[in-house]
Design an enzyme around this catalytic site. Sequence first.
Site, PDB file in Angstrom:
ATOM      1  N   THR A 102       1.349   9.499  -3.766  1.00 10.50           N
ATOM      2  CA  THR A 102       1.653   8.279  -2.973  1.00 10.50           C
ATOM      3  C   THR A 102       2.380   8.675  -1.363  1.00 10.50           C
ATOM      4  O   THR A 102       2.018   8.371  -0.246  1.00 10.50           O
ATOM      5  CB  THR A 102       2.310   7.258  -3.457  1.00 10.50           C
ATOM      6  OG1 THR A 102       3.668   7.495  -3.840  1.00 10.50           O
ATOM      7  CG2 THR A 102       1.666   6.448  -4.533  1.00 10.50           C
TER       8      THR A 102
ATOM      9  N   GLY B 251       0.726  -1.235   0.032  1.00 11.57           N
ATOM     10  CA  GLY B 251      -0.147   0.020  -0.059  1.00 11.57           C
ATOM     11  C   GLY B 251       0.692   1.216  -0.001  1.00 11.57           C
ATOM     12  O   GLY B 251       0.211   2.321  -0.043  1.00 11.57           O
TER      13      GLY B 251
ATOM     14  N   GLY C 157      12.998   7.919   4.477  1.00 10.74           N
ATOM     15  CA  GLY C 157      11.807   6.925   4.692  1.00 10.74           C
ATOM     16  C   GLY C 157      10.647   7.949   4.863  1.00 10.74           C
ATOM     17  O   GLY C 157      10.877   8.873   5.345  1.00 10.74           O
TER      18      GLY C 157
ATOM     19  N   GLU D 167       6.150   6.081   7.694  1.00  5.17           N
ATOM     20  CA  GLU D 167       6.019   6.292   9.257  1.00  5.17           C
ATOM     21  C   GLU D 167       5.781   7.156   9.832  1.00  5.17           C
ATOM     22  O   GLU D 167       5.325   7.414  10.958  1.00  5.17           O
ATOM     23  CB  GLU D 167       6.865   5.110  10.213  1.00  5.17           C
ATOM     24  CG  GLU D 167       6.736   3.470   9.459  1.00  5.17           C
ATOM     25  CD  GLU D 167       8.114   2.723   9.925  1.00  5.17           C
ATOM     26  OE1 GLU D 167       7.552   1.556  10.590  1.00  5.17           O
ATOM     27  OE2 GLU D 167       9.129   3.190   9.903  1.00  5.17           O
TER      28      GLU D 167
END
Lengths: 744, 174, 323
Positions: free
Chosen positions: A629, A477, A697, A700
């Site tokens: 995204t 996802g 990243g 998260e």
Amino acid sequence: MRLPQDDTFNSPDTTNLLDRGSQGVIAKPLDRPEGPLKVSGSATYSAEWKSDHCAEGVLVLASIAQGTVKTIHKDAVLSMPGVLAVLADEAMTRRSTQGTAGEAPVQGVQTVEYFAQPIALVVAENFEQARDAALTLEVEYAPSDTPVAFDPESADAEVELAPDTEPVEGGDLDQAMRDAAFAIDVEYETPGHASAAMEPHATIAQWKGDDLVLHGSYQMLSYNVKEIADCLSMAPENVRIIAPYVGGGFGSKLGITHEAVAAAIASKQLARPVRVVMTRQQVFETVMRRSETRQRIRLAADETGKLIGLGHEALVSNLPDEEFAEPVTQATEFLYSGENRLLKVDVARISRMTAGSVRAPGEAVGMQVLEAAMDELAQATGIDPVELRKHNIADKVPVEGTPYSSRMLAEALDQGAKAFGWDQRRPKPCQTREGDWWIGMGMASAARVNMLVEAEARVTLKADGTALVETDQTDIGTGSYAILGQIAGEMLGLPIDRVKVLLGDTSLPAGAGSGGSFGAISTGSAVLRACEMIREKLAKALGCTEDALELKDGLASGGGKSRAYPDLLAGKDLAETGSIKPGDTADDFSQASYGAFFAEVAVNAFTGETRVRRMTGAFGFGRVLNAKTARSQCLGGMVWGIGSALTEELAFDLRDGHLVNHDLAEYHVPVHADVPAIEVILLEERDAAASPLQAKGVGELGICGAAGSIANAVYNACGARVRSFPLTLDKIIPHLPDPFTEAG
Amino acid sequence: MLTACVNGTDHPLPSDPRRTLLDWLRDDLALPGTKKGCDHGQCGACTVIVDGRRMNSCLSLAQLHHGDSIETIESIGSADKLSVLQKAFVTHDGFQCGYCTPGQICSAKALMQELSDGWASAVSDDITVTPAITKEELRERMSGNLCRCGAYSNIIAALEEVLADHPLHEGASA
Amino acid sequence: MKAFTLDHADSSASAITAMAAGARTIAGGTNLVDLMKLQVEVPDKLVSIRSIGLNDITQDDDGLLIGALVSNADCAADTRVRQSWPLLAKAILAGASPQLRNRATTGGNLCQRTRCGYFYDTTQACNKREPGRGCAAREGFNRIHAVLGTSEACIATYPGDMAVAMLALDAVVLVDGPGGAREIPIARFHRQPGDDPSRDNVLEDGELITAVRLPAPTGGVQVYRKVRDRASYAFALVSVAADVTMVQGRIARCALAFGSLGTVPWRDAAVEDLLVGETPSPALYTRAAEVLLKDARGFGANDFKIPLTARALAATLHEATKG
């Protein structure tokens, strides 16, 4: 131009080739290429692969917490219609596998270590038969003679220093607290959380001779094959996992879980495919929990609000001997100044299902508490919460002295504040009332460590001028299909519809897997490097230098020449495998993604119900690979922040450690009505030390601190400083002013 | 013989009364677009449209659907021929992992019929009249569909676009 | 699920005949199938009543007759219900999800079983599920449990919303069965657990709910206030259904029912008596709450329901009386 001599990332990469591409697909908010499959129900998830003559397995869970399985009354169940087998094989797993383990978790289901641990598998011709038989199966147990505590706070719970989190000690925190003009010494609690990915864990196992093929729902395939192989004492080469679509993971599918090994064993024994899908309750009860935490925060500030001391000590829990302990203080190490410090995590050994990674392990709960405590410091000092944070941005990592790579914390705080309208906030609580609701604003910083891990990917520039990207990287996802294609498209000068991405199959080169927000940058860097090699060969074929090479729309130009790829490749595919390994940059720099959260909440003056009215998040995580995204990742994280702030809590019965709210009716993840308009601001940044992509990243980041901003807004709304998450109404009510009082 | 019409084709219902509508669709009729997320009516991933109304297929026995007309995601639009609603989900990134998505879309389609029929919701100011379509109304009416990836605001944006571009009587057939 | 047979009745009479032969009825199945999957419910015979009719809403001078098979969604969408008994529509719309409301029926929802986690978990002791096995909830995690009407044997709530509104509206449950048709005022329909929590209501074996009758509308202000952890799709922690008529600034008539507070939908005449004739004020609300909650007893995690109910009652009365 720097050539990829070595795949180890030892020094910052400032090539910025992606910024010099002509194609213009990188960073664009392109739709997910797999979108049409997903919205039409034609993406195939693990339990949906057609397999002839497939038997159905249902796990049997222990009805005690600790002891030994003495007798399983198989015969009564084997005589039920359709039942094929009752397995309680020693190779079956009794704990879940931690992320990147690459080896078997604790096996052996005759020993019961926690309530509802898997102890057997019932296999039948169809699901109804198997489920009935699994619930009917009678099992006799012998109690354990070495009981383990159920409650991490109980006196008989053994507590030790967390095995994998080094304490940080510097200066004299106690003295700093005594010297401080403002000192905050508070204790917060956070409850256990569940990943609750929408797709329950499922595996279809099938043997072809000595080779095992698994269609399963896992996040990190190259590790997962090793874990399965180790469980079954076979070579990893003989295991293939196929997982092109994974219905969410959030940590719960990092390592293999019980259904995978059980399905493989059953399939071998019955010589036919076996499917095992966990029930929702089984996922809750047996897979993975985020540990509850108790956190003591000490903040010592001088008269200007500058931190001179910072303490963050946490108690978390796990089963005996598990290495993993929620790394609560991970971001506290580098976020703010304060040389006098003590950061430490202790772990209590208790009898509950395995504790492991749930989205943003560490920061998810550590940041929300640190940021709530910072709000208390802002209140004590009278300094605006945004200014207080900016005032405490350190020059280098305290105690360790490590320099930072690129860091956008101040920018995120400023831009977030501006977009949100932070200047409209009234600093004192109980100032704004709309009908029955108190209105308030809060904010928090966001931070999440950046990790680059080993990854490989193959890129083929095909003779027909299209490109193929192949890796076992998963897309849970996160957008892997989109961003890997965009990296290749930009590097190879191809419009996105001429790039195909194949993922989720261990017959392909080993990507990083989806975890720790490192999938995109690690596997993406491998794709980048494969493309660099292809570019080198294209330059050679064209007869120009690499610097002069320009690739756009399938046309290679340079040195005054210009040729289309099919012409240049002369009928041959050009395939290269790129790879990346973490190197010195990991130690030379403190690398993290940063951001800031702003939240407006309404707290009902009568009932204490809290609703988030709007949220803004501003984030800097290096290069944005796909603005659509990436935004969605941030949005999703903030929704998790809403759940963590207000509703999510694993409720354990302290008498036997069983999980009482083991379903989606009683474990409250946010629903549509809980989620307001959310604004996401993506900051322009390049971080050359973070990855060759200059990206960090993002998967998260959106959760790391979000709940703190909501808790701080609750305080600002109604004056309730609740130091126990989630802020359910029962905890708010005792702090509420008389509902009939006026604002101000 | 007990039969039900699924996506326009009649099918005999399963002989085992324990078979849920969901398992029958997914496993017997090879229509796995309808998802099993919780199997207990707590997530909405299994939402299908029965005789024009949405419901959780996990909590119904297949044999209870004799004579019913059932629509699943597979009938709303295929990957190469997406409906307006499906396209809006793609454009607005109204999904991430995609597992709750077919349920969200079936739910959204039926929701438009409910709006068209003037149904009120728990957040309607005045339930005696046909409510105005607001973000708050849409959120409340979609709350039976969980999305753990947290694509909620993108899903609502997709619905708003479809409702803006297509008046309700068209939107319902989006 | 345990194996069972499923027959399909075509009339109330055939359903009652099947029930006499030991069959359990299934309509929407939203609660029964849920529990059967967990083997909390293990019927060996089911009879579907989906095709027996009883799915109309009719109005006459006495009020409104809602067929037992009318779906929750259809009931809440009915113009007459929305106009004259809005409390019922509001309560229904506050419950579950649109998908569930489309399937759940009026009769089935009255018989909805508790959400107590110990009832739902066959590894745990529960007198409602297995009489005599004990109650693990009393000293367990009982945040959602009752503070009124509890017994040594059981502290589970009736979890629904619809019946709470019906209680405030003085509804009557119509049943038919081997002993003939009878009417049960909804206030007497649900049973407190006492020493036999296994029976949630007073239906006799083989009795079928055929309809619910709402008496003529009161014309009062009707408010349903549901307090829950999530904004939607969650069971109530406490709910208040109010139907209040004000005359010249004083409360002339008042009906109040409470959900997820007691073991059954809760109504207390003493509270209403106290309020009638009075001028609304925060002090009055406090006195009403004191009367309502004088026998309330928490079991730890649900202690908060006592102050919460007082606050929810104040909020509801404040809204219903402000004019």
